[in-house]
Design an enzyme around this catalytic site. Structure first.
Site, short mmCIF file in Angstrom:
data_model
loop_
_atom_site.label_atom_id
_atom_site.label_comp_id
_atom_site.label_asym_id
_atom_site.label_seq_id
_atom_site.Cartn_x
_atom_site.Cartn_y
_atom_site.Cartn_z
N SER A 88 0.79 -1.24 0.00
CA SER A 88 0.00 0.00 0.00
C SER A 88 0.81 1.28 0.00
O SER A 88 0.22 2.37 -0.08
CB SER A 88 -0.98 0.01 1.18
OG SER A 88 -2.12 -0.74 0.86
N LYS B 292 0.08 3.76 -2.76
CA LYS B 292 -0.88 4.87 -2.71
C LYS B 292 -0.19 6.23 -2.64
O LYS B 292 -0.82 7.25 -2.92
CB LYS B 292 -1.85 4.67 -1.55
CG LYS B 292 -2.74 3.42 -1.73
CD LYS B 292 -3.70 3.24 -0.58
CE LYS B 292 -4.62 2.05 -0.81
NZ LYS B 292 -3.98 0.76 -0.53
N SER C 119 -6.24 3.44 4.02
CA SER C 119 -5.59 2.65 2.96
C SER C 119 -6.63 1.83 2.21
O SER C 119 -6.42 0.66 1.89
CB SER C 119 -4.51 1.73 3.55
OG SER C 119 -3.62 1.29 2.54
N LYS D 50 3.32 6.65 5.02
CA LYS D 50 2.39 5.59 4.64
C LYS D 50 2.99 4.22 4.93
O LYS D 50 4.17 3.99 4.71
CB LYS D 50 2.07 5.68 3.14
CG LYS D 50 1.01 4.71 2.66
CD LYS D 50 -0.37 5.12 3.10
CE LYS D 50 -1.44 4.11 2.72
NZ LYS D 50 -1.41 2.90 3.59
#
Length: 369
Positions: free
Chosen positions: A60, A63, A120, A222
């Site tokens: 993720s 992203k 997320s 993140k």
């Protein structure tokens, strides 16, 4: 912000960490043997590095590129923060983590960006990609073009959310380049990466990034997790006006990943940028670079005893403080930021159904030298 250590215990803790950190960074397994990188963002000085050119599944942290492409579209005047994002049937079929919105649900681009950074949510990331790129394929093409434009020569994207795909990989070095340009070119959006929670209709949505509430000074960015990648994080922290970026790929557990990231940040703050021998732009592999993408599924998602309900996730727990740790008991950073559905000023054209294609794996690019 709370004090990290009491005056008497602080010296003892620093001594233990001075001994433990070299051992941690040279272990022959788990996250310490996997890629990591620490950079002084003001100067580009590389303060710690291990196998940062090895290809890895991004999970993720993908992203962050989705955010970069979206913010680039806003800057170009193609969309606005209050432009509408529609949850299409294809987007709602994405696997968790997800919001679970029904097809036809409308939210704004700004709300979508907050959700993908905090929750997320793979379904929202897919819908946002369709809105910005006209289709998922169009958005992925923008992702790969953006990667080339910022120098991410050892990165390839195939989706906008980081769900498992053998044709999607990156490196710690490439993600350092992306994080740096995100923070520099879109400095007005830094709140996206430090938000600890959202509230929607009375429901609190917590951020998976434990460092924000466990490492004083942490201010982004993140996390990512799939079994094949293990636990990844792109993390930033600021102390006395100095911001450090730490990237860890392939932690066997969230705890291992976050402990290593916190240790890298702490060691970097204690190292003057002038002591570094190389900058991020001049960084080159110090030895052999892997030619295939690592897959650590058996380490990150080991087989569990029959009937075991213990989840594999990113929650560290709050009562498990360990020796030689720079992760402190959880502290409050901010109140949850309220978000809502609807409120769009303009709506996108209908998305045409995607045509099924067979995606043949491509060879990995040659590492940059």
């Amino acid at each position: 912000m709370p004090t990290i250590f009491d005056p008497c215990g602080r010296a003892r803790r620093i001594f233990r960490l001075a001994v433990a950190l070299p051992l941690l960074l040279n272990l022959t397994g788990g996250a310490a043997a996997a890629p990591y990188l620490a950079v002084d963002l003001a100067t580009g000085a590389v303060l710690a590095e291990n196998q940062s050119f090895d290809p890895w599944y991004p999970a993720s942290i993908t992203k962050l590129m989705t955010v970069y492409v979206t913010l680039s579209a806003i800057r170009a005047g193609e969309i606005r923060g209050d432009s509408g994002v529609v949850m299409t049937p294809a987007s709602t079929r994405e696997q968790p983590s997800k919001m679970g919105f029904k097809p036809g649900t409308v939210l704004t681009v700004d709300t979508a960006l907050r959700i993908i950074m905090v929750k997320s949510a793979n379904d929202v990331s897919y819908a946002l990609a369709e809105r910005v790129g006209g289709s998922l394929q169009g958005f992925v093409a923008r992702m790969n073009a953006a990667a080339r434009s910022v120098g991410m020569v050892n990165t390839r994207f195939s989706n906008a959310n980081g769900l498992p795909d053998p044709n999607q990989w990156t490196t710690a070095r490439d993600y350092a380049l992306l994080a740096r340009v995100l923070l520099k070119d879109f400095s007005g959006y830094r709140e996206l990466y430090r938000t600890t929670a959202l509230s929607l209709g009375g429901k609190i949505i917590k951020n998976h990034n434990n460092l924000l509430e466990r490492y004083p000074g942490a201010d982004g960015m993140k996390t990512g997790f799939i079994c094949s990648a293990g636990f990844n994080v792109v993390a930033t922290a600021t102390r006395n006006g100095r911001q450090i970026l730490a990237i860890v790929l392939g932690g066997k557990t969230a705890r291992e990943r976050d402990e290593l990231a916190a240790s890298l940040l702490e060691a970097s703050f204690r190292t003057p940028a002038a002591a570094a021998s190389v900058t991020l732009d001049r960084l080159a592999p110090r030895g052999p670079v892997a030619t295939t993408v690592a897959d650590i599924r058996e380490l990150a998602c080991p087989k569990r005893k029959k009937g075991s309900k213990e989840p594999v996730g990113e929650d560290l727990g709050d009562g498990d403080d360990q020796p030689a740790s720079y992760l402190v008991p959880r502290f409050k950073v901010m109140d949850p930021i309220p978000i809502s559905l609807g409120g769009a000023s303009d709506m996108p054209d209908p998305v045409e159904p995607a045509v099924a294609t067979v995606d043949v794996p491509l060879p990995l690019p040659k590492p940059a030298r």
